[in-house]
Design an enzyme around this catalytic site. Structure first.
Site, PDB file in Angstrom:
ATOM      1  N   GLY A 167       0.998  -1.092   0.012  1.00 49.51           N
ATOM      2  CA  GLY A 167      -0.053   0.013   0.094  1.00 49.51           C
ATOM      3  C   GLY A 167       0.835   1.007  -0.004  1.00 49.51           C
ATOM      4  CD  GLU A 400      -3.811  10.671  -5.932  1.00 53.45           C
ATOM      5  OE1 GLU A 400      -3.640  11.861  -5.738  1.00 53.45           O
ATOM      6  OE2 GLU A 400      -3.656  10.485  -7.318  1.00 53.45           O
ATOM      7  CG  ASP A 404       0.739   9.134   9.736  1.00 52.05           C
ATOM      8  OD1 ASP A 404       0.775  10.599  10.104  1.00 52.05           O
ATOM      9  OD2 ASP A 404       0.324   8.135  10.815  1.00 52.05           O
TER      10      ASP A 404
END
Ligand code: MYA
Length: 585
Positions: A167, A400, A404
């Site tokens: 991810g 997108e 963090d």
């Protein structure tokens, strides 16, 4: 590395900076890049107005609730948008697009965002990221083959990067393309959370591949109907329910050589460059969405009376509205300055776009909460737009590039040039990139005199010089703080994420102030200082507040309880629960 922007600094030899925001970490302000404020192209303005009018007209016939129920914006709507030229905004006219600049593109996307978040995401997945790679890196043949259908909305595009195990850590994708003797590639793997999943005809997909014996990435153009390219189950999402979000499966998909985007091995760079562009869209989209929320909030507080007077007259209400207005002015300035940088040909805007993404999506979230708060109990009802807006936009700080991760990216890639500079003068040695973000520094404790003295902003209008001087001081302090952190933590800086967040917040606030100063300087120059009192007031307010946030972050870099917070979390992990029982259960 992308081509660097050359900047002539007064009294100094020409030096190279790859990015305005990165230079701030060095204590430098390459003001020629950001002053004067980028003037919009007058010829483009008329076309943007017509496109915005067409978007509003089509949008007025769209019922966002119906879109949620049917779980799609509708093929007819897409067709109409395409016919109105709204599906190929930046595409060159020779491929049937509108040929808009980044600024023009952003202005139309603001309108989409005001109509409905789902509509903007479907169109954003299509244009901001779906076929952006073909526009940026496609060969002439690929552009001719794909862009006319995509720009006209006859076909829709998608962007296939994210995987179950990759991810935020996008480098670690596992899909793999293997080169065949005939020059084609055979692709295997799986993607998840892919927008326009079953509606898309063309996907920019990323996979690992071997190039000269090395494990690299490749970008491939996949077309619906390719054997082995399967669209999987649809996700049941909290918001953006009209966005067709799917898994994709690749089972021995044969991808011809002519569908390779760029060179094999360049895939990660292409993905990141496309995302840099997409992230600006989320910033400017947030600007558009907040304008709508502000309109709703102003209408309501002027109308609604309690305790014998309109809500608008209460100080806490004024404070919320004023916060929305002044912060929006800062965000809008920052996002359109970034669009201006792109339009002027600066190639490295990775930091600026990440800053717009983080600042825009978080500001929008708080603005939506405050607008809903102002609406009171009625705001909680489903016949009002707030609950849908909150559900729809909640994903913005996550997709997108999770905020963090973006903050870490901003801080670490901002620090990198200073680390290299210090290593050049023997203070630090850059290690090989390792770890998740990949920017590491050796720690050498010897101190030597600073090589770079802080620049002052000189191109600002004199009426704003007080703020310009303050910002110059903040830039110098940013460099000082960055250097100090590099010296204190060396290699370990990649682990100090809370400090990274502070640096990221500081540079974002500095960038926003500079954008405001550039914008208001040009207003003063065009219209004079006296008639522009409101802009001056906003600029004063925004800059003073941003300066105070910068001071607070700088002081937290010096003195904080980060170790305590880390220890509390570790104890909680160990207990596996809260664990401080007040009562016996
Ligand atoms: S799409 C999928 C979203 N996924 C992500 O965004 C992934 C997030 N992760 C990353 O970005 C990267 O993995 C990070 C890099 C940044 C963490 N520009 O060793 P590294 C270069 C240029 O640091 P990593 C979706 O969600 C770097 O310099 N280059 O890599 C749908 C280095 O190069 P070199 C970059 O540890 C959303 C190399 O890469 C960049 O993996 C739909 C390796 O770097 C960069 N940014 O970490 C939204 N980053 O080797 C629709 C790295 O030369 C939008 N590099 O030094 C619609 C909009 C509409 C708006 C409407 C609103 C209302």
């Amino acid at each position: 590395m992308e081509a660097a922007a050359k900047v002539e600094l007064e009294g100094k030899p020409e030096r190279e900076v790859s990015s305005f925001a990165k230079s701030l970490f060095l204590g430098e302000i390459c003001e020629q890049l950001v002053f004067p404020w980028p003037a919009p192209d007058p010829a483009e303005q008329q076309r943007i107005r017509a496109l915005n009018a067409a978007a509003r007209e089509i949008g007025s016939r769209m019922d966002p609730r119906e879109v949620e129920e049917k779980r799609w914006v509708g093929d007819k709507t897409i067709r109409e948008l395409g016919e109105a030229g709204l599906c190929g905004l930046y595409v060159d006219e020779r491929y049937g697009g509108q040929g808009l600049s980044q600024t023009g593109y952003a202005r139309v996307f603001e309108t989409f965002a005001q109509i409905d978040a789902t509509l903007s995401i479907v169109l954003g997945v299509h244009q901001s990221i779906g076929f952006k790679g073909i526009h940026m890196y496609g060969t002439e043949e690929q552009r001719e083959r794909f862009l006319p259908d995509l720009a006209s909305g006859r076909k829709l595009a998608g962007f296939a990067l994210t995987e179950p195990e990759a991810g935020s850590d996008a480098y670690e994708i596992r899909s793999r393309a293997v080169l065949q003797p005939d020059g084609s590639w055979v692709l295997n793997g799986e993607k998840r959370y892919i927008g326009n999943g079953s509606k898309g005809d063309v996907f920019t997909a990323f996979a690992r591949c071997e190039v000269d014996g090395k494990d690299r990435h490749i970008a491939l153009i996949l077309e619906q109907g390719m054997k082995g390219f399967e669209v999987g189950e649809r996700y049941d999402t909290m918001g953006l329910r009209g966005n067709d979000l799917r898994r994709l499966y690749f089972k021995d998909v044969k991808v011809p050589a002519e569908n390779v985007l760029g060179e094999p091995g360049e895939g990660f760079r292409i993905a990141m460059q496309v995302l840099n562009n997409g992230r600006i869209g989320l910033g400017t989209g947030s600007v558009g969405a907040t304008k709508r929320l502000l309109d709703l909030a102003i209408d309501h507080v002027k109308e609604r009376r309690q305790f014998g007077r309109p809500l608008a007259e209460f100080e806490l209400v004024e404070e919320k509205i004023a916060w929305m207005v002044s912060h929006l002015f800062g965000l809008e300035s920052m996002c359109y300055l970034t669009c201006g940088l792109v339009d002027s040909g600066v190639e490295d805007y990775s930091l600026e776009s990440a800053i717009c993404k983080v600042s825009g999506t978080e500001f929008l979230w708080y603005a939506a909460n405050r607008a809903m708060q102002l609406k009171g109990g009625a705001g909680y009802m489903r016949d009002e737009p707030y609950e849908k807006i909150l559900r729809d936009i909640r994903i913005f700080p996550i997709f997108e590039g999770a905020n963090d991760v973006m903050r870490a990216f901003i801080a670490l890639s901002g620090m990198k040039p200073l680390g290299e500079k210090l290593s050049e003068v023997g203070e630090l040695h850059l290690g090989d990139p390792i770890g998740t973000i990949g920017v590491l520094f050796d720690y050498v404790s010897d101190r030597i005199a600073r090589q770079v003295s802080p620049e002052k902003i000189s191109l600002v209008h004199p009426a704003l010089s007080e703020h310009a001087d303050a910002v110059s001081g903040q830039v110098s302090a940013l460099r000082g703080a960055t250097e100090k952190l590099l010296r204190a933590h060396g290699h370990e800086i990649v682990e100090r994420q809370v400090q990274q967040r502070r640096l990221s917040d500081i540079v974002s606030d500095i960038y926003a102030q500079i954008a405001v100063l550039s914008r208001v300087s040009s207003i003063f120059e065009d219209q004079g200082v006296e008639p522009s009192g409101q802009e001056r007031y906003i600029a004063d307010t925004f800059c003073s507040r941003a300066a105070s946030r910068v001071r607070s972050s700088l002081s937290s870099i010096e003195s904080n309880d980060d170790e305590r917070m880390s220890a509390i979390a570790k104890l909680a992990y160990k207990r596996g629960e809260y664990g401080y029982a007040l009562f016996e259960d």
